[in-house]
Design a protein around this motif. Structure first.
Motif, mmCIF file in Angstrom:
data_model
loop_
_atom_site.group_PDB
_atom_site.id
_atom_site.type_symbol
_atom_site.label_atom_id
_atom_site.label_comp_id
_atom_site.label_asym_id
_atom_site.label_seq_id
_atom_site.Cartn_x
_atom_site.Cartn_y
_atom_site.Cartn_z
ATOM 1 N N ALA A 34 -15.021 59.849 -15.259
ATOM 2 C CA ALA A 34 -14.837 58.573 -14.562
ATOM 3 C C ALA A 34 -13.379 58.119 -14.505
ATOM 4 O O ALA A 34 -12.959 57.535 -13.505
ATOM 5 N N HIS A 35 -12.595 58.372 -15.549
ATOM 6 C CA HIS A 35 -11.189 57.978 -15.506
ATOM 7 C C HIS A 35 -10.470 58.700 -14.366
ATOM 8 O O HIS A 35 -9.659 58.097 -13.657
ATOM 9 N N TYR A 36 -10.751 59.987 -14.203
ATOM 10 C CA TYR A 36 -10.112 60.739 -13.121
ATOM 11 C C TYR A 36 -10.509 60.154 -11.767
ATOM 12 O O TYR A 36 -9.655 59.926 -10.903
ATOM 13 N N ASN A 37 -11.800 59.915 -11.558
ATOM 14 C CA ASN A 37 -12.249 59.382 -10.276
ATOM 15 C C ASN A 37 -11.688 57.989 -10.012
ATOM 16 O O ASN A 37 -11.330 57.668 -8.878
ATOM 17 N N ALA A 59 -9.008 63.071 -22.297
ATOM 18 C CA ALA A 59 -10.423 63.425 -22.437
ATOM 19 C C ALA A 59 -10.686 64.864 -21.970
ATOM 20 O O ALA A 59 -11.837 65.243 -21.751
ATOM 21 N N GLU A 60 -9.606 65.653 -21.827
ATOM 22 C CA GLU A 60 -9.694 67.075 -21.466
ATOM 23 C C GLU A 60 -10.170 67.328 -20.037
ATOM 24 O O GLU A 60 -10.738 68.370 -19.738
ATOM 25 N N ASN A 61 -9.935 66.389 -19.123
ATOM 26 C CA ASN A 61 -10.271 66.589 -17.718
ATOM 27 C C ASN A 61 -9.134 67.355 -17.063
ATOM 28 O O ASN A 61 -8.028 66.839 -16.921
ATOM 29 N N ARG A 62 -9.377 68.604 -16.650
ATOM 30 C CA ARG A 62 -8.330 69.457 -16.095
ATOM 31 C C ARG A 62 -7.883 69.020 -14.706
ATOM 32 O O ARG A 62 -6.765 69.311 -14.297
ATOM 33 N N ASN A 63 -8.752 68.314 -13.964
ATOM 34 C CA ASN A 63 -8.313 67.761 -12.679
ATOM 35 C C ASN A 63 -7.174 66.781 -12.901
ATOM 36 O O ASN A 63 -6.274 66.665 -12.076
ATOM 37 N N ALA A 64 -7.210 66.089 -14.020
ATOM 38 C CA ALA A 64 -6.153 65.128 -14.336
ATOM 39 C C ALA A 64 -4.824 65.836 -14.527
ATOM 40 O O ALA A 64 -3.767 65.278 -14.217
ATOM 41 N N CYS A 65 -4.843 67.060 -15.012
ATOM 42 C CA CYS A 65 -3.598 67.829 -15.161
ATOM 43 C C CYS A 65 -2.955 68.054 -13.807
ATOM 44 O O CYS A 65 -1.733 67.962 -13.659
ATOM 45 N N TRP A 66 -3.766 68.335 -12.808
ATOM 46 C CA TRP A 66 -3.267 68.511 -11.449
ATOM 47 C C TRP A 66 -2.629 67.218 -10.950
ATOM 48 O O TRP A 66 -1.513 67.226 -10.420
ATOM 49 N N ALA A 67 -3.317 66.098 -11.153
ATOM 50 C CA ALA A 67 -2.800 64.813 -10.686
ATOM 51 C C ALA A 67 -1.508 64.445 -11.416
ATOM 52 O O ALA A 67 -0.523 64.051 -10.790
ATOM 53 N N LEU A 68 -1.500 64.585 -12.734
ATOM 54 C CA LEU A 68 -0.298 64.249 -13.505
ATOM 55 C C LEU A 68 0.857 65.174 -13.143
ATOM 56 O O LEU A 68 2.007 64.733 -13.043
#
Length: 189
Positions: A41-44, A68-77
């Motif tokens: 949810a944080h990523y979305n 929270a180990e969301n790998r999509n967030a790595c892309w965004a960051l």
């Protein structure tokens, strides 16, 4: 309530899939999912804030998602650091986020990481590694149109164009043609 259902509903409201697009409804559902510790949810919510131009809030949500180990967030960051959005431009940090996401098998991170190696972004240029990563990406079992990001239009042109093929010393013209064909197929869908 079911936190995964809440997250999915929020995502559907962001995209307008099966419901009318409604950013306020999306935010409410995603915040409820966050309260229940949903890992996505944080990523979305970050995506929602980014779509609305609220980049500081997006960056904060992406940071929480990455923790929270969301790998999509790595892309965004990685994008935020590479492009100097909210945070100061830091190509080494961008490279690190792309690498972490790629190690977690996030495809968008893998594409960005290959680009970093090919162009020397945040790391030493390693064309052999970039070429191998591109071949690995093409060999995966998913349509390329599922990828959210290929870098800038100019970089994409270099990736599938003559200059990039020459710079990577790709002697197999079929690999470059396969990338171009898949990308063109995505544009027509």
């Amino acid at each position: 309530g079911n936190d995964y259902a809440m997250n999915n509903l929020g995502d559907h409201y962001i995209r307008g899939e099966g419901v009318e697009q409604d950013f306020e409804q999306a935010r409410q559902w995603l915040e409820k999912a966050i309260e229940l510790k949903n890992p996505l949810a944080h990523y979305n919510l970050g995506c929602l804030y980014e779509l609305q131009g609220q980049l500081e809030q997006a960056f904060e949500q992406y940071q929480m998602a990455e923790k929270a180990e969301n790998r999509n967030a790595c892309w965004a960051l990685g994008r935020f650091y590479e492009e100097g959005i909210v945070a100061d431009s830091d190509l080494v940090a961008a490279f690190s986020y792309y690498k972490k996401g790629a190690e977690g098998e996030d495809t968008n991170c893998t594409c960005r990481l290959a680009r970093c190696y090919a162009l020397g972004i945040g790391t030493d240029r390693d064309t052999a590694r970039a070429r191998q990563m591109c071949a690995d990406i093409l060999a995966r079992e998913y349509p390329l149109c599922d990828l959210e990001d290929f870098g800038t239009k100019e970089e994409l042109g270099r990736c599938i164009g003559k200059e990039f093929r020459a710079s990577l010393a790709i002697t197999d013209e079929n690999l470059a043609n396969a990338v171009e064909k898949k990308l063109l197929a995505c544009k027509t869908e």
